[in-house]
Enzyme design. Structure first.
Site, short mmCIF file in Angstrom:
data_model
loop_
_atom_site.label_atom_id
_atom_site.label_comp_id
_atom_site.label_asym_id
_atom_site.label_seq_id
_atom_site.Cartn_x
_atom_site.Cartn_y
_atom_site.Cartn_z
CB CYS A 24 -3.69 -0.80 8.70
SG CYS A 24 -4.52 -0.93 7.10
CB CYS A 79 -0.95 0.01 1.19
SG CYS A 79 -0.11 0.10 2.78
FE1 FES Z 1 -1.63 0.55 4.20
FE2 FES Z 1 -3.57 0.85 5.87
S1 FES Z 1 -3.76 0.67 3.71
S2 FES Z 1 -1.49 0.81 6.28
#
Ligand code: FES
Length: 146
Positions: free
Chosen positions: A103, A34
């Site tokens: 996360c 991400c």
């Molecule tokens: Fe990457 Fe939450 S989407 S830490």
């Protein structure tokens, strides 16, 4: 996606956001998928975590989990802080949607990286603590706005 009230509270109203001068330990980790980055600072005195702060260039769940993780470790010994796992953080937040579990892992990894840094600096061993795999401290220039 459904978020618990606690997640919303810690997202809207995050605790312990900021930096620390001369931290006892600091850890920066990132999630390659991400692209989010998390940095945790710890102030440790006589093996007890007096204060914890974080900065994140990450999503709302990253903010909420690091807010909760930093709250949970305050007042704990460095050994006890290892029990603040991503699962413990998620439980304290009344859960996270499955796609957001990583996360909370980022929050745990940043905390562990900061503990590792503290242990290295002080030549101590924290039982059960592993060297952070994706510490990206060498990329220490976080974007200005985080
Ligand atoms: Fe990457 Fe939450 S989407 S830490």
């Amino acid at each position: 996606m459904e978020y618990s009230e606690k997640v919303m509270d810690h997202f809207m109203n995050p605790r312990n956001v900021g930096e620390m001068e001369n931290p006892s330990g600091v850890g920066t980790v990132g999630n390659a998928k991400c692209g989010d980055i998390m940095k945790v600072y710890l102030d440790i005195e006589n093996g007890i975590i007096k204060d914890a702060k974080f900065k994140t260039f990450g999503c709302g769940a990253a903010v909420a989990t690091s807010s909760m993780a930093t709250e949970l470790v305050k007042g704990k010994s460095v050994q006890e802080a290892l029990e603040v796992t991503n699962k413990a953080v998620m439980e304290a937040l009344d859960g996270l949607p499955p796609v957001k579990v990583h996360c909370s892992c980022l929050a745990e990894e940043a905390l562990h990286a900061a503990l590792w840094d503290y242990a290295q600096k002080n030549g101590i061993v924290i039982e059960g603590l592993k060297e952070p795999v994706d510490d990206i401290e060498h990329l220490h220039d976080l974007p200005e706005e985080v």
